[in-house]
Design an enzyme around this catalytic site. Structure first.
Site, PDB file in Angstrom:
ATOM      1  N   ASN A  80       0.817  -1.220  -0.030  1.00  0.00           N
ATOM      2  CA  ASN A  80      -0.024  -0.030  -0.074  1.00  0.00           C
ATOM      3  C   ASN A  80       0.763   1.241  -0.053  1.00  0.00           C
ATOM      4  O   ASN A  80       2.065   1.316  -0.292  1.00  0.00           O
ATOM      5  CB  ASN A  80      -0.997  -0.144   1.236  1.00  0.00           C
ATOM      6  CG  ASN A  80      -2.242   0.591   0.646  1.00  0.00           C
ATOM      7  OD1 ASN A  80      -2.431   1.964   0.769  1.00  0.00           O
ATOM      8  ND2 ASN A  80      -3.390  -0.064   0.245  1.00  0.00           N
ATOM      9  N   ARG A  81       0.200   2.508   0.528  1.00  0.00           N
ATOM     10  CA  ARG A  81       0.856   3.856   0.165  1.00  0.00           C
ATOM     11  C   ARG A  81       1.632   4.186   1.253  1.00  0.00           C
ATOM     12  O   ARG A  81       1.376   4.175   2.509  1.00  0.00           O
ATOM     13  CB  ARG A  81      -0.119   4.711  -0.183  1.00  0.00           C
ATOM     14  CG  ARG A  81      -0.962   4.297  -1.682  1.00  0.00           C
ATOM     15  CD  ARG A  81      -1.820   5.394  -2.133  1.00  0.00           C
ATOM     16  NE  ARG A  81      -2.646   4.993  -3.306  1.00  0.00           N
ATOM     17  CZ  ARG A  81      -3.195   3.816  -3.405  1.00  0.00           C
ATOM     18  NH1 ARG A  81      -3.682   3.245  -2.635  1.00  0.00           N
ATOM     19  NH2 ARG A  81      -3.556   3.691  -4.786  1.00  0.00           N
ATOM     20  N   HIS A 106       2.930  -0.049  -3.273  1.00  0.00           N
ATOM     21  CA  HIS A 106       3.293  -1.262  -3.214  1.00  0.00           C
ATOM     22  C   HIS A 106       5.021  -1.716  -3.458  1.00  0.00           C
ATOM     23  O   HIS A 106       5.051  -2.722  -4.381  1.00  0.00           O
ATOM     24  CB  HIS A 106       2.397  -2.114  -4.129  1.00  0.00           C
ATOM     25  CG  HIS A 106       0.910  -2.470  -4.003  1.00  0.00           C
ATOM     26  ND1 HIS A 106       0.558  -2.257  -2.490  1.00  0.00           N
ATOM     27  CD2 HIS A 106      -0.259  -2.146  -4.688  1.00  0.00           C
ATOM     28  CE1 HIS A 106      -0.592  -2.309  -2.488  1.00  0.00           C
ATOM     29  NE2 HIS A 106      -1.380  -2.418  -3.989  1.00  0.00           N
ATOM     30  N   HIS A 176      -1.528 -10.142  -3.225  1.00  0.00           N
ATOM     31  CA  HIS A 176      -2.458  -9.204  -3.837  1.00  0.00           C
ATOM     32  C   HIS A 176      -3.621  -9.883  -4.852  1.00  0.00           C
ATOM     33  O   HIS A 176      -3.846  -9.621  -6.020  1.00  0.00           O
ATOM     34  CB  HIS A 176      -1.846  -8.041  -4.602  1.00  0.00           C
ATOM     35  CG  HIS A 176      -2.630  -6.813  -4.878  1.00  0.00           C
ATOM     36  ND1 HIS A 176      -3.917  -6.943  -5.655  1.00  0.00           N
ATOM     37  CD2 HIS A 176      -2.321  -5.532  -4.412  1.00  0.00           C
ATOM     38  CE1 HIS A 176      -4.305  -5.478  -5.528  1.00  0.00           C
ATOM     39  NE2 HIS A 176      -3.498  -4.718  -4.866  1.00  0.00           N
ATOM     40  N   SER A 177      -3.959 -10.990  -4.331  1.00  0.00           N
ATOM     41  CA  SER A 177      -5.010 -11.725  -5.100  1.00  0.00           C
ATOM     42  C   SER A 177      -6.372 -11.048  -5.424  1.00  0.00           C
ATOM     43  O   SER A 177      -6.784 -10.423  -4.397  1.00  0.00           O
ATOM     44  CB  SER A 177      -5.319 -13.226  -4.320  1.00  0.00           C
ATOM     45  OG  SER A 177      -4.212 -14.038  -4.743  1.00  0.00           O
ATOM     46  N   TYR A 178      -7.029 -11.266  -6.466  1.00  0.00           N
ATOM     47  CA  TYR A 178      -8.137 -10.653  -7.040  1.00  0.00           C
ATOM     48  C   TYR A 178      -9.100 -11.888  -6.869  1.00  0.00           C
ATOM     49  O   TYR A 178      -9.063 -12.642  -7.870  1.00  0.00           O
ATOM     50  CB  TYR A 178      -8.101  -9.914  -8.351  1.00  0.00           C
ATOM     51  CG  TYR A 178      -7.352  -8.551  -8.450  1.00  0.00           C
ATOM     52  CD1 TYR A 178      -5.800  -8.630  -8.454  1.00  0.00           C
ATOM     53  CD2 TYR A 178      -7.946  -7.478  -8.470  1.00  0.00           C
ATOM     54  CE1 TYR A 178      -5.358  -7.357  -8.438  1.00  0.00           C
ATOM     55  CE2 TYR A 178      -7.396  -6.295  -8.552  1.00  0.00           C
ATOM     56  CZ  TYR A 178      -6.084  -6.421  -8.563  1.00  0.00           C
ATOM     57  OH  TYR A 178      -5.427  -4.998  -8.806  1.00  0.00           O
ATOM     58  N   ASP A 246     -11.880   0.941  -1.474  1.00  0.00           N
ATOM     59  CA  ASP A 246     -10.395   0.791  -1.539  1.00  0.00           C
ATOM     60  C   ASP A 246      -9.631   1.281  -0.030  1.00  0.00           C
ATOM     61  O   ASP A 246      -9.317   2.313  -0.137  1.00  0.00           O
ATOM     62  CB  ASP A 246      -9.740   1.667  -2.550  1.00  0.00           C
ATOM     63  CG  ASP A 246      -8.428   1.431  -3.025  1.00  0.00           C
ATOM     64  OD1 ASP A 246      -7.804   0.614  -2.234  1.00  0.00           O
ATOM     65  OD2 ASP A 246      -8.075   1.723  -3.864  1.00  0.00           O
ATOM     66  N   GLN A 278      -7.005  -4.347   3.651  1.00  0.00           N
ATOM     67  CA  GLN A 278      -7.481  -3.600   2.590  1.00  0.00           C
ATOM     68  C   GLN A 278      -8.646  -4.159   1.550  1.00  0.00           C
ATOM     69  O   GLN A 278      -8.574  -5.164   1.249  1.00  0.00           O
ATOM     70  CB  GLN A 278      -6.327  -3.135   1.497  1.00  0.00           C
ATOM     71  CG  GLN A 278      -6.817  -2.030   0.434  1.00  0.00           C
ATOM     72  CD  GLN A 278      -6.309  -0.483   1.136  1.00  0.00           C
ATOM     73  OE1 GLN A 278      -6.030  -0.631   2.185  1.00  0.00           O
ATOM     74  NE2 GLN A 278      -6.836   0.453   0.422  1.00  0.00           N
ATOM     75  N   GLU A 305      -6.670  -7.807   1.360  1.00  0.00           N
ATOM     76  CA  GLU A 305      -5.038  -7.582   1.306  1.00  0.00           C
ATOM     77  C   GLU A 305      -4.970  -7.254   2.963  1.00  0.00           C
ATOM     78  O   GLU A 305      -5.128  -6.373   3.276  1.00  0.00           O
ATOM     79  CB  GLU A 305      -4.601  -6.567   0.746  1.00  0.00           C
ATOM     80  CG  GLU A 305      -4.806  -6.709  -0.710  1.00  0.00           C
ATOM     81  CD  GLU A 305      -4.716  -5.190  -1.433  1.00  0.00           C
ATOM     82  OE1 GLU A 305      -3.792  -4.454  -1.562  1.00  0.00           O
ATOM     83  OE2 GLU A 305      -5.581  -4.725  -2.077  1.00  0.00           O
TER      84      GLU A 305
HETATM   85  C1  GLA Z   1      -4.381  -1.776  -3.609  1.00  0.00           C
HETATM   86  C2  GLA Z   1      -4.618  -0.258  -3.535  1.00  0.00           C
HETATM   87  C3  GLA Z   1      -5.506   0.217  -4.697  1.00  0.00           C
HETATM   88  C4  GLA Z   1      -4.591  -0.049  -6.288  1.00  0.00           C
HETATM   89  C5  GLA Z   1      -4.427  -1.537  -6.071  1.00  0.00           C
HETATM   90  C6  GLA Z   1      -3.481  -1.893  -7.439  1.00  0.00           C
HETATM   91  O1  GLA Z   1      -5.297  -2.220  -3.321  1.00  0.00           O
HETATM   92  O2  GLA Z   1      -5.276   0.002  -2.320  1.00  0.00           O
HETATM   93  O3  GLA Z   1      -5.495   1.552  -4.644  1.00  0.00           O
HETATM   94  O4  GLA Z   1      -3.583   0.636  -6.222  1.00  0.00           O
HETATM   95  O5  GLA Z   1      -3.792  -1.940  -4.955  1.00  0.00           O
HETATM   96  O6  GLA Z   1      -4.219  -1.397  -8.552  1.00  0.00           O
END
Ligand code: GLA
Length: 340
Positions: A80-81, A106, A176-178, A246, A278, A305
């Site tokens: 994350n950020r 990330h 970071h699985s979707y 998000d 997340q 996440e």
């Molecule tokens: C995370 C972030 C999102 C985005 C995704 C990747 O989940 O919180 O804002 O950046 O990763 O696209």
């Protein structure tokens, strides 16, 4: 349990990427790549016993290199950020790669998701490890990282993280699985429950401001199961800023979430020893081709996440992401599958 290995194609510089697939007696399987320590596929039975691949991914290494969506990847050194791509530690200011406007996201321009790991089979697990060298993307000290993917007999994926550095450094590892429990379409009809009373307020750049907001009475309330799409379009400043969900949820305990789909009858429980998660509804996903020619689309999956609260250096009271020199980080997250 059955383990097979195969080539997954090459990166642009010609490096070969390898895959390992672990299959249990029920037919469920995980496929992991040494590129990004990436979970490329996760197949579990639906209520009729048919196998469904419940994570987004690609068919070849080149696509993982080309796209920046972090599909299934291991994220580090800090997930994350981090605001302004900088932090100070022990009186020293460290500049990180800025890859999300002025901020760090990330792990930077080439985070753990874009690195080649050492990968091996070990019993009922696939083990990925690497040494992140001193200065990588701006982080201090060498960091040894090991990620183990276990598949159990009863269809649970357990991810175990271990790390140790030779200098004090922030570390926040996640996967970071979707997830899409139907194997296609959007996740708006999926039902989600999140065991959290509060979530982190985000600013215009999706960075936690440091304020924790109660979920009660807001579209962020998933304490009782709710369709993901139910309130996603609500006129709530936090949803409008992020284009959907998000946000970091402040977990109440080790039971983090339950996701389920009426269509396939697949249920996924998430458990973790980490304090945050997340919840990301794939708002930035652009339409492009994924595995088996299946289109990846906006809100086509949900990321859960597990993590430390993001932007902790700038938010008073958040749990510290600093791993002291010589100290061992150990953390586990489980995604357990069943049907209903
Ligand atoms: C995370 C972030 C999102 C985005 C995704 C990747 O989940 O919180 O804002 O950046 O990763 O696209």
């Amino acid at each position: 349990m059955n383990m097979e290995g195969f080539s997954f194609g090459a990166l642009s510089d010609g490096t070969e990427v390898h895959a390992l697939r672990l299959t249990n007696a029920a037919g469920a399987s995980i496929t992991v790549l040494d590129y990004g320590a990436t979970l490329q596929s996760l197949r579990v039975p639906d209520r009729d016993g048919r196998l469904v691949d419940v994570v987004l991914g690609y068919d070849c290494a080149a696509d993982y290199e080309r796209y920046d969506m972090y599909l299934g990847a291991t994220i580090g050194r800090v997930g994350n950020r981090i605001a302004n791509a900088a932090f100070s530690l022990n009186g020293v200011e460290h500049r990180l790669a800025a890859n999300d406007g002025a901020n760090h996201l990330h792990g930077g321009l080439r985070g753990f998701d874009k690195r080649l790991w050492e990968m091996r089979a070990e019993g009922d697990s696939i083990v990925c490890s690497r040494l992140s060298p001193d200065g990588e993307e701006g982080y201090p000290g060498d960091l040894r990282v090991c990620v183990r993917f276990f598949l159990t007999r009863d269809n649970a994926l357990r991810i175990v993280y271990d790390a140790e550095g030779d200098r004090d450094t922030p570390v926040n590892l996640t996967n970071h699985s979707y997830f899409n429990l139907n194997g296609g379409g959007t996740v708006l009809e999926h039902r989600l429950q999140v065991f959290a009373e509060r979530f982190c307020e985000g600013d215009a750049g999706c960075l936690p401001t440091g304020r924790l907001l109660p979920v009660e009475g807001t579209p962020f309330d998933f304490r009782a199961e709710k369709r993901i799409g139910e309130d996603i379009g609500a006129e709530h400043v936090q949803l409008l800023r992020a284009g959907g969900y998000d946000h970091n949820y402040c977990l109440s305990g080790k039971h983090a979430a339950v996701l389920r789909s009426e269509e396939t009858g697949i249920r996924m429980r998430v458990e973790t020893d980490l304090p945050g998660m997340q919840v990301y509804s794939g708002n930035f996903l652009k339409r492009h081709p994924g595995k088996g020619g299946r289109e990846i689309e906006r809100r086509g999956a949900l990321c859960l996440e597990t993590q430390l609260y993001p932007n902790a250096f700038n938010c008073w009271g958040f749990p510290s992401p600093v791993l002291r020199a010589g100290q061992r980080l150990h953390s586990e997250t489980v995604y357990a599958f069943s049907t209903f």
